[in-house]
Design a protein around this motif. Structure first.
Motif, short mmCIF file in Angstrom:
data_model
loop_
_atom_site.label_atom_id
_atom_site.label_comp_id
_atom_site.label_asym_id
_atom_site.label_seq_id
_atom_site.Cartn_x
_atom_site.Cartn_y
_atom_site.Cartn_z
N ILE A 5 71.11 55.48 65.23
CA ILE A 5 70.76 54.78 64.00
C ILE A 5 69.41 55.29 63.52
N ILE A 6 69.37 55.72 62.27
CA ILE A 6 68.12 56.21 61.67
C ILE A 6 67.76 55.26 60.53
N VAL A 7 66.57 54.70 60.59
CA VAL A 7 66.12 53.75 59.57
C VAL A 7 65.16 54.48 58.64
N GLY A 8 65.53 54.58 57.36
CA GLY A 8 64.69 55.26 56.39
C GLY A 8 65.31 56.55 55.93
N ARG A 124 68.61 46.90 54.29
CA ARG A 124 67.24 46.67 54.74
C ARG A 124 67.25 46.06 56.13
N LEU A 125 66.60 46.72 57.06
CA LEU A 125 66.56 46.28 58.45
C LEU A 125 65.75 45.00 58.59
N ASP A 126 66.26 44.06 59.42
CA ASP A 126 65.45 42.88 59.72
C ASP A 126 65.48 42.48 61.20
N THR A 127 66.37 43.10 61.98
CA THR A 127 66.45 42.75 63.41
C THR A 127 66.84 43.97 64.22
N VAL A 128 66.19 44.13 65.37
CA VAL A 128 66.57 45.17 66.34
C VAL A 128 66.63 44.52 67.71
N SER A 160 56.38 50.59 58.24
CA SER A 160 57.59 50.61 59.05
C SER A 160 57.98 49.25 59.62
N THR A 161 59.17 48.80 59.26
CA THR A 161 59.73 47.59 59.85
C THR A 161 60.05 47.82 61.32
N VAL A 162 60.55 49.00 61.65
CA VAL A 162 60.87 49.31 63.04
C VAL A 162 59.62 49.21 63.91
N ARG A 163 58.52 49.75 63.43
CA ARG A 163 57.28 49.70 64.22
C ARG A 163 56.84 48.25 64.43
N LYS A 164 56.97 47.44 63.40
CA LYS A 164 56.55 46.03 63.53
C LYS A 164 57.47 45.27 64.47
N LEU A 165 58.78 45.50 64.36
CA LEU A 165 59.72 44.80 65.24
C LEU A 165 59.52 45.22 66.70
#
Length: 534
Positions: A5-8, A124-128, A160-165
């Motif tokens: 999975i690639i986000v962005g 838009r990503l919100d959970t990992v 980055s949402t990924v970095r924050k999650l």
């Protein structure tokens, strides 16, 4: 195994998806936007030789037709030309200047033909969520759903949402520099050349410092950047137009030539570096992992190198099983390379931008400062040189047959003409990015003979047998020459183009040891199989 999975869906995410697909790894690309990019001629990137070759290899599109390769470079101080460089397409190619939306358009077109990549727009990503066997991601919006993947890579930019999650810190400095930017169509006195002009003789209007860069684009378009002084002074449209007219008149005969203003903006430079680039099965790349844009347009170079480094490692793990040492090497190599450039910028920029200090005390120091800045723009020196993997945990140790060549171990190989196993002539960099190691024999004179005459002669049979015994698929190539290499030198090259080692002749034991080190040792499955065999 599940896809990556690639986000962005910026240039780095698109490049990573293509690089994985070329190594037969499926990917899901989560695009927060509508699947296309707004054309912006004031948002451009400068690509150097290795990153240009990477994009052209992945897309099959010669980017020079869509961008402008610099014909030359000149540095000026006041009215004096302090340095000029002429580029040559064959031996000394200039950087490629291209609009970012053109790059993403070329990448999107290539991905549209790629069955292994699924692009989900408006996602838009919100959970990992992670578990030992994979990653689950949830997106909201019109296409709200759950996605299952083997790994997840955050290429989703500075916020980055990924970095924050993943709860990864992103320390650094904000607004290190600011530049007012204008893209315009006009004629300048040095067609095709890029310019760095420091301390121009005319008096600037408004909040502008004494440094201007001009970079050509296709069809008579130029991007002009004016360095702004520290602070948050507002650059109004009226001030910018006045500055454009003053600059064009200063470069001409005192009158402002005709021009067409196409786009404007303010480019703010931040210096930040994520504490970690890996959290289990989650990785960061590009602006999600680092912000480095001191000279205005080079941040993408490092993001593309991230994607190139990570793609082949994920591909090996995806195909051959878990291998933490190999995956950990991504952070060790790429974070160290970007950190070195950030340190260099933080140490050098105060001297370059200061108004006094050494410049007023040391004769010739101003010229040296100009040279440092120019080298940074050109991808050379402390501010611009690409990083190497010399201190990587994947670097082999104590090879008895290792010899020096002009490319240091860990650096990107020089692009030379090679003969492939089918007898065709290709460029060395064209064989990268396929997941295989490259073994290159330097054999002068082979280029004038058909393959059937030399493939079974001399050291070739022994070398072919050694390559077949390597712990990973490898391609055997032959080059007539390589800078600094003696005849019968054997080069081992990683899938991302970094030189592992140069060996004096065919040394199977050293070749095997170097290859095993470059791959991080055997995977868990391979190690288990070896133990069972014993």
């Amino acid at each position: 195994m599940d896809p990556v999975i690639i986000v962005g869906a910026g240039p780095v995410g698109l490049t990573l998806a293509l690089a994985l697909a070329r190594q037969e790894v499926p990917a899901v690309l989560l695009d927060e936007g509508p699947g296309k990019d707004e054309p912006r001629l004031a948002r451009t990137v400068v690509l150097h030789e290795d990153t240009t070759a990477l994009l052209e290899r992945l897309t099959g599109v010669p980017l020079e037709k869509a961008g402008a390769r610099w014909a030359g470079w000149r540095s000026m101080r006041r009215r004096q030309v302090t340095r000029t460089i002429t580029f040559d397409d064959d031996t000394n190619p200039g950087p490629l200047h291209i609009a970012q939306h053109v790059v993403t358009g070329v990448l999107r077109a290539a991905l549209a033909r790629e069955p292994l990549v699924k692009i989900a727009v408006d996602s838009r990503l919100d959970t990992v969520e992670q578990e030992p066997s994979g990653v689950t991601a949830h997106t909201r919006g019109a296409r709200s759903t759950w996605w299952r993947g083997s790994f997840l890579v955050g290429c989703d930019g500075p916020r980055s949402t990924v970095r924050k999650l993943a709860d990864i810190r992103f320390p650094g400095r904000t607004a290190v520099e600011r530049h007012a930017v204008a893209a315009l169509r006009t004629e300048l006195p040095w067609p095709g050349e890029a310019l760095l002009h420091r301390m121009p003789p005319w008096r600037p209007s408004g909040p502008f410092a004494g440094e201007i860069t001009a970079r050509p684009l296709p069809e008579g378009v130029w991007r002009l950047d004016w360095l702004l002084p520290p602070g948050k002074d507002l650059v109004t449209p009226e001030l910018l137009v006045t500055r454009i007219r003053e600059t064009l008149a200063g470069w001409g005969d005192g009158t402002t030539p005709a021009y067409e203003l196409l786009d404007t903006g303010v480019h703010t430079v931040h210096h930040r570096l994520a504490r970690r680039w890996r959290a289990g099965r989650v990785f960061l790349a590009g602006d999600a992992a680092h912000l480095l844009g001191t000279l205005g347009t080079q941040g993408l170079d490092e993001g593309l190198r991230d994607a190139d480094n990570l793609a082949w490692k994920l591909a090996r793990v995806w195909h051959h099983g878990p291998h933490d040492a190999l995956l950990d090497s991504y952070q060790a190599e790429r974070r160290a390379a970007v950190a070195a450039r950030l340190r260099a910028a933080d140490q050098v920029l105060p001297l370059l931008r200061g108004g006094g200090g050494l410049r007023s005390l040391v004769p010739g120091s101003a010229r040296g400062h100009d040279a440092l800045l120019a080298d940074g723009h050109l991808g050379r020196g402390a501010l611009g040189e690409p990083g190497t993997c010399a201190t990587s945990p994947l670097a082999p140790r104590h090879l008895e047959a290792e010899v020096p060549v002009d490319t240091p171990a860990g650096a990107q190989v020089t692009d030379v003409r090679v003969t492939a196993e089918d007898g065709s002539f290709v460029r060395l960099r064209d064989r990268l990015g396929r997941g295989a190691l490259l073994v290159v024999l330097i054999a002068p004179g082979t280029g004038v003979w058909e393959r059937k005459h030399w493939a079974t002669a001399g050291v070739m049979p022994r070398l072919a047998a050694a390559v077949a015994a390597l712990p990973h698929p490898a391609e055997l190539l032959v080059a007539e020459e390589y800078p600094g290499a003696a005849p019968h030198t054997v080069l081992l090259v990683r899938p991302d183009g970094h030189l592992v080692a140069a060996l004096a002749g065919v040394r199977p034991a050293d070749l095997y040891a170097a290859a095993e080190a470059a791959l991080g040792g055997p995977t868990r499955a391979e190690a288990s199989a070896e133990t069972s065999a014993v």
